[in-house]
Design a protein around this motif. Structure first.
Motif, PDB file in Angstrom:
ATOM      1  N   TRP A 131       2.686   5.050  -7.343  1.00 25.89           N
ATOM      2  CA  TRP A 131       4.269   6.020  -7.089  1.00 25.89           C
ATOM      3  C   TRP A 131       3.496   7.250  -6.978  1.00 25.89           C
ATOM      4  O   TRP A 131       2.962   7.870  -7.930  1.00 25.89           O
ATOM      5  CB  TRP A 131       4.882   5.509  -8.116  1.00 25.89           C
ATOM      6  CG  TRP A 131       5.664   4.420  -7.953  1.00 25.89           C
ATOM      7  CD1 TRP A 131       5.219   2.982  -8.675  1.00 25.89           C
ATOM      8  CD2 TRP A 131       6.651   3.844  -7.149  1.00 25.89           C
ATOM      9  NE1 TRP A 131       6.144   1.822  -8.301  1.00 25.89           N
ATOM     10  CE2 TRP A 131       6.925   2.509  -7.325  1.00 25.89           C
ATOM     11  CE3 TRP A 131       7.383   4.471  -6.250  1.00 25.89           C
ATOM     12  CZ2 TRP A 131       7.940   1.833  -6.761  1.00 25.89           C
ATOM     13  CZ3 TRP A 131       8.388   3.797  -5.437  1.00 25.89           C
ATOM     14  CH2 TRP A 131       8.865   2.522  -5.742  1.00 25.89           C
ATOM     15  N   TYR A 132       4.236   8.293  -6.032  1.00 32.79           N
ATOM     16  CA  TYR A 132       4.084   9.551  -5.998  1.00 32.79           C
ATOM     17  C   TYR A 132       5.089  10.347  -6.385  1.00 32.79           C
ATOM     18  O   TYR A 132       6.007   9.575  -6.127  1.00 32.79           O
ATOM     19  CB  TYR A 132       3.246  10.095  -4.586  1.00 32.79           C
ATOM     20  CG  TYR A 132       1.985   9.300  -4.343  1.00 32.79           C
ATOM     21  CD1 TYR A 132       0.718   9.862  -4.513  1.00 32.79           C
ATOM     22  CD2 TYR A 132       1.934   7.945  -3.854  1.00 32.79           C
ATOM     23  CE1 TYR A 132      -0.429   9.398  -4.115  1.00 32.79           C
ATOM     24  CE2 TYR A 132       0.869   7.310  -3.305  1.00 32.79           C
ATOM     25  CZ  TYR A 132      -0.473   8.058  -3.661  1.00 32.79           C
ATOM     26  OH  TYR A 132      -1.412   7.477  -3.386  1.00 32.79           O
ATOM     27  N   ASP A 133       4.955  11.642  -6.576  1.00 35.59           N
ATOM     28  CA  ASP A 133       6.495  12.123  -6.976  1.00 35.59           C
ATOM     29  C   ASP A 133       6.318  13.668  -6.275  1.00 35.59           C
ATOM     30  O   ASP A 133       5.401  13.804  -5.416  1.00 35.59           O
ATOM     31  CB  ASP A 133       6.352  12.319  -8.617  1.00 35.59           C
ATOM     32  CG  ASP A 133       5.321  13.060  -9.269  1.00 35.59           C
ATOM     33  OD1 ASP A 133       4.631  13.800  -8.620  1.00 35.59           O
ATOM     34  OD2 ASP A 133       5.150  12.756 -10.479  1.00 35.59           O
ATOM     35  N   ILE A 191       1.270  -1.379  -7.069  1.00 39.79           N
ATOM     36  CA  ILE A 191       1.902  -0.140  -6.264  1.00 39.79           C
ATOM     37  C   ILE A 191       1.610   1.222  -6.875  1.00 39.79           C
ATOM     38  O   ILE A 191       1.792   1.383  -8.022  1.00 39.79           O
ATOM     39  CB  ILE A 191       3.592  -0.400  -6.737  1.00 39.79           C
ATOM     40  CG1 ILE A 191       3.900  -1.802  -5.855  1.00 39.79           C
ATOM     41  CG2 ILE A 191       4.260   0.584  -5.621  1.00 39.79           C
ATOM     42  CD1 ILE A 191       5.631  -2.174  -6.024  1.00 39.79           C
ATOM     43  N   GLU A 251       1.959   1.014 -10.899  1.00 38.72           N
ATOM     44  CA  GLU A 251       2.903  -0.018 -11.629  1.00 38.72           C
ATOM     45  C   GLU A 251       2.562  -1.308 -10.706  1.00 38.72           C
ATOM     46  O   GLU A 251       2.835  -1.607  -9.808  1.00 38.72           O
ATOM     47  CB  GLU A 251       4.412   0.335 -11.442  1.00 38.72           C
ATOM     48  CG  GLU A 251       5.576  -0.456 -11.912  1.00 38.72           C
ATOM     49  CD  GLU A 251       6.804  -0.175 -11.631  1.00 38.72           C
ATOM     50  OE1 GLU A 251       7.305  -0.673 -10.550  1.00 38.72           O
ATOM     51  OE2 GLU A 251       7.242   0.990 -12.242  1.00 38.72           O
ATOM     52  N   GLU A 290      10.445   9.311  -6.856  1.00 36.36           N
ATOM     53  CA  GLU A 290       8.916   8.923  -6.435  1.00 36.36           C
ATOM     54  C   GLU A 290       9.042   8.246  -5.188  1.00 36.36           C
ATOM     55  O   GLU A 290       9.919   7.635  -4.462  1.00 36.36           O
ATOM     56  CB  GLU A 290       8.798   7.903  -7.659  1.00 36.36           C
ATOM     57  CG  GLU A 290       8.567   8.377  -9.078  1.00 36.36           C
ATOM     58  CD  GLU A 290       7.975   7.482  -9.888  1.00 36.36           C
ATOM     59  OE1 GLU A 290       6.924   7.829 -10.612  1.00 36.36           O
ATOM     60  OE2 GLU A 290       8.401   6.407 -10.125  1.00 36.36           O
ATOM     61  N   TYR A 291       7.922   8.249  -4.791  1.00 32.86           N
ATOM     62  CA  TYR A 291       7.668   7.686  -3.208  1.00 32.86           C
ATOM     63  C   TYR A 291       6.252   6.639  -3.299  1.00 32.86           C
ATOM     64  O   TYR A 291       5.401   7.020  -3.938  1.00 32.86           O
ATOM     65  CB  TYR A 291       7.151   8.813  -2.458  1.00 32.86           C
ATOM     66  CG  TYR A 291       8.002  10.112  -2.193  1.00 32.86           C
ATOM     67  CD1 TYR A 291       9.060  10.666  -1.325  1.00 32.86           C
ATOM     68  CD2 TYR A 291       8.004  11.217  -3.403  1.00 32.86           C
ATOM     69  CE1 TYR A 291       9.883  11.446  -1.191  1.00 32.86           C
ATOM     70  CE2 TYR A 291       8.712  12.357  -3.324  1.00 32.86           C
ATOM     71  CZ  TYR A 291       9.586  12.640  -2.205  1.00 32.86           C
ATOM     72  OH  TYR A 291      10.469  13.658  -2.292  1.00 32.86           O
ATOM     73  N   ARG A 292       6.602   5.743  -2.496  1.00 31.31           N
ATOM     74  CA  ARG A 292       5.459   4.974  -1.920  1.00 31.31           C
ATOM     75  C   ARG A 292       4.657   5.846  -1.185  1.00 31.31           C
ATOM     76  O   ARG A 292       4.972   6.682  -0.537  1.00 31.31           O
ATOM     77  CB  ARG A 292       5.926   3.755  -1.562  1.00 31.31           C
ATOM     78  CG  ARG A 292       6.683   2.720  -2.469  1.00 31.31           C
ATOM     79  CD  ARG A 292       6.881   1.536  -1.950  1.00 31.31           C
ATOM     80  NE  ARG A 292       7.554   0.553  -2.771  1.00 31.31           N
ATOM     81  CZ  ARG A 292       7.463  -0.974  -2.947  1.00 31.31           C
ATOM     82  NH1 ARG A 292       6.215  -1.539  -1.995  1.00 31.31           N
ATOM     83  NH2 ARG A 292       8.122  -1.573  -3.691  1.00 31.31           N
ATOM     84  N   PRO A 342      -1.758   8.816  -8.394  1.00 36.27           N
ATOM     85  CA  PRO A 342      -0.512   8.410  -8.577  1.00 36.27           C
ATOM     86  C   PRO A 342      -0.176   7.461  -9.666  1.00 36.27           C
ATOM     87  O   PRO A 342      -1.389   7.189 -10.643  1.00 36.27           O
ATOM     88  CB  PRO A 342      -0.399   7.492  -7.260  1.00 36.27           C
ATOM     89  CG  PRO A 342      -1.719   6.833  -6.948  1.00 36.27           C
ATOM     90  CD  PRO A 342      -2.691   7.996  -7.246  1.00 36.27           C
TER      91      PRO A 342
END
Length: 214
Positions: free
Chosen positions: A43-45, A41, A38, A6-8, A35
């Motif tokens: 989170w992308y994938d 935040i 959380e 996962e990416y910010r 996204p």
């Protein structure tokens, strides 16, 4: 199995080679899925990264961003491959999995939202998660060949729609014939004979029409 990375937002933008501002714009336009949240935040994938690379590839091929948005919307509202294959049941046709870039390469300049919607309606195209599935390798190859000969894809799809109507009538005719004169278990075995009759009649009909043109 390893967990998917996962990416910010900043990481995803850097990996995709775009700015954070561009990523925000794509998200606001609905070009990428929302996204996972959380707290505060996002989170992308890998799905988001694949979509961003698809957008970049389509932009390189000359597609306008507004057109890409329409294509994304059309796919996301199309039937999934399970629904389409469930409707068709057993088939001799071989489905083909394509990326949006590969589809664009098959029909260069002709993959418009209107043509895409028509192909989805016909059941030629379906979606399977992030992938596109063409329901028949033969139909894909023939359609692409006709477009390369200069016939607009919209005209090819309209011809396909009209052929579908006649094909359904022919299928009804032979199904009724087999139901009336054979056992149900023999229908699948005799299917090639019905196809041969249609192939021969279509071949002779084309010969007649082409002679009239000459």
């Amino acid at each position: 199995m390893a967990e998917e990375r996962e990416y910010r937002m900043e990481e995803l933008a850097g990996t995709a080679g775009i700015t954070v501002r561009t990523l925000r714009f794509y998200r606001e336009r609905g070009l990428i899925p929302p996204p996972r949240r959380e707290g505060r935040i996002a989170w992308y994938d890998g799905r988001h990264l694949a979509r961003l690379r698809t957008i970049a590839a389509l932009l390189e091929r000359g597609h306008a961003l507004s057109g890409i948005a329409d294509l994304v919307a059309a796919f996301e509202h199309g039937r999934d491959v399970g629904q389409v294959l469930g409707l068709t049941g057993p088939t001799e046709e071989t489905p083909v999995r394509l990326t949006p870039e590969e589809l664009a390469d098959h029909f260069e300049g002709e993959v418009t939202p209107e043509n895409l919607a028509a192909a989805l309606d016909l059941g030629y195209l379906a979606t399977d998660g992030e992938e596109i599935v063409h329901i028949s390798r033969r139909l894909l190859d023939v359609s692409a060949a006709l477009v390369k000969e200069g016939i607009p894809l919209a005209a090819v799809l309209e011809a396909g729609r009209r052929v579908r109507e006649h094909a359904d009538e022919l299928a009804d005719l032979f199904t009724e014939l087999l139901r009336e004169h054979t056992e149900e278990k023999d229908a699948q075995r005799l299917r090639p004979l019905a196809k041969s009759v249609v192939d021969a009649e279509l071949s002779m009909a084309l010969d007649r029409r082409l002679r009239e043109l000459s």
